[in-house]
Design an enzyme around this catalytic site. Structure first.
Site, PDB file in Angstrom:
ATOM      1  CG  HIS A  92      -3.631   0.774   0.259  1.00  0.00           C
ATOM      2  ND1 HIS A  92      -2.837  -0.349   0.085  1.00  0.00           N
ATOM      3  CD2 HIS A  92      -2.884   1.637   0.992  1.00  0.00           C
ATOM      4  CE1 HIS A  92      -1.667  -0.153   0.658  1.00  0.00           C
ATOM      5  NE2 HIS A  92      -1.658   1.038   1.217  1.00  0.00           N
ATOM      6  CB  CYS A  93      -6.102  -4.122   1.999  1.00  0.00           C
ATOM      7  SG  CYS A  93      -7.607  -4.399   1.052  1.00  0.00           S
ATOM      8  CE1 TYR A  94      -0.097  -7.820  -2.764  1.00  0.00           C
ATOM      9  CE2 TYR A  94      -1.861  -8.500  -4.242  1.00  0.00           C
ATOM     10  CZ  TYR A  94      -0.512  -8.382  -3.969  1.00  0.00           C
ATOM     11  OH  TYR A  94       0.420  -8.820  -4.875  1.00  0.00           O
TER      12      TYR A  94
END
Length: 374
Positions: free
Chosen positions: A120-122
């Site tokens: 994941h990232c943002y």
């Protein structure tokens, strides 16, 4: 690497004290968003990575985070999770390439242990999707576009930024690993170093490796083909230091961008005779270097010798641009610039640019002890 701190409790009705530390609890990533891209491999957003019910529901055992700030402490300390954090912003000039191999290994290890891994990232759009695409390229032996389409079919709004796309294509070109001898990778690293020089006016220690060792210093297995100073014959560069480019026609003047582009001083001093000298030099090079091994090889331009930065080049770590002089006889050999492009007479440009003037150096085939003026 900065770790986030638990957010102070506000149950008493007072506002949390501001500790001055940027922590992941200070952000809201929106609703949970998570998709299974491959068996056991999930791609999602920040909220999915911080929502315990979601993590347990999807039986997540490993989390790979690519973000500006790490996950909250209670997630990092969860007994059922193994985590990896890469600090990176979603900007085209960010160097995600240096992290791809390690990220792919993390995912591979997690899946080999029968775990489920969440990347994941943002928002789960650019940084994390780039990493998953890199994994899919290696796992399924795919080029960038098929891997991208495969991931997009599972999570419709994935979209790596343009810089990450270029780096993913380079990652694939290198065989889904870092090949330090790949010319495109060398240029990629030089451009990153140039960005740092533009900001700091000094080369950071993390980029010192882009400056190659002096080939004149004795080594166990020296390269057989080198370039020497034509005046004193001091070794200046090995063949592997040359950044090859194919000749192309000079673009029309009106197509030249307004950004500053340096021209070799020899062109400026003697523009009328430059073309004749170039053509004559090219004929000499073709006749002297012509051999069965060269006949099928691509014809690279030798009007200007673009090279990697080399340790003998005086003060290149402390100056953004300047002239290059032979360290032995002090004859001017060329110029360098970390921040401006240099245009070869053939029309090709290089940024950053470290170049030797061909008339100042000679090619030496050390094995046959034959020297050829370049």
């Amino acid at each position: 690497m900065e770790q986030s701190q638990p957010r102070p409790s506000s149950s008493s009705g007072g506002k949390p004290q501001d500790s001055g530390v940027l922590s992941r609890e200070d952000f809201d990533g929106g609703p949970v968003s998570i998709d299974e891209v491959d068996t056991g491999l999930f791609l999602g957003n920040l909220t999915a990575a911080t929502h315990m019910e979601t993590l347990r529901s999807f039986k997540i055992t490993h989390i790979l985070t690519l973000d500006s700030v790490p996950l909250p402490q209670h997630i990092l300390e969860a007994s059922f999770l193994t985590t990896k954090y890469i600090q990176i912003a979603d900007m085209p000039r960010e160097d995600i390439l240096q992290h791809l191999e390690g990220c792919v290994d993390f995912i591979t290890t997690a899946l080999a242990q029968q775990g489920n891994v969440l990347v994941h990232c943002y928002f789960g759009v650019s940084r994390s999707s780039s990493t998953v695409i890199a994994y899919m390229m290696k796992r399924h032996n795919l080029d960038f576009l098929p891997a991208f389409e495969l991931v997009k079919a599972k999570r419709r709004f994935v979209q790596p930024n343009a810089g990450f796309v270029s780096q993913l294509k380079l990652f694939r070109r290198m065989g889904c690993k870092i090949d330090p001898n790949c010319q495109r990778y060398k240029i990629h690293r030089l451009r990153l170093a140039g960005e740092q020089m533009r900001k700091a006016k000094i080369l950071p220690q993390s980029f010192h490796s882009v400056v190659r060792p002096d080939p004149d210093i004795t080594r166990e297995n020296p390269e057989p083909i080198v370039f020497r100073c034509r005046q004193c014959r001091r070794v200046l560069a090995s063949k592997s230091h040359v950044l090859e480019h194919k000749p192309r026609d000079r673009p029309p003047q009106e197509e030249v961008t307004s950004s500053k582009v340096d021209q070799p001083q020899e062109q400026i001093d003697n523009p009328s005779g430059t073309r004749v000298l170039e053509q004559l030099a090219e004929r000499i090079r073709q006749s002297s270097l012509g051999s069965p091994s060269h006949e099928g090889a691509p014809k690279y331009c030798r009007s200007i010798l673009f090279v990697e930065p080399i340790a003998w080049m005086h003060r290149i770590m402390l100056n953004t641009q300047g002239r290059l002089y032979c360290p032995k006889c002090e004859q001017k050999l060329g110029n360098f610039s970390w921040i401006n492009a240099c245009r070869c007479p053939c029309g090709e440009t290089m940024t950053p640019a470290f170049y030797l003037i061909p008339s100042k150096v000679e090619l030496s085939k050390a094995v046959q002890n034959v020297q050829t003026t370049v």
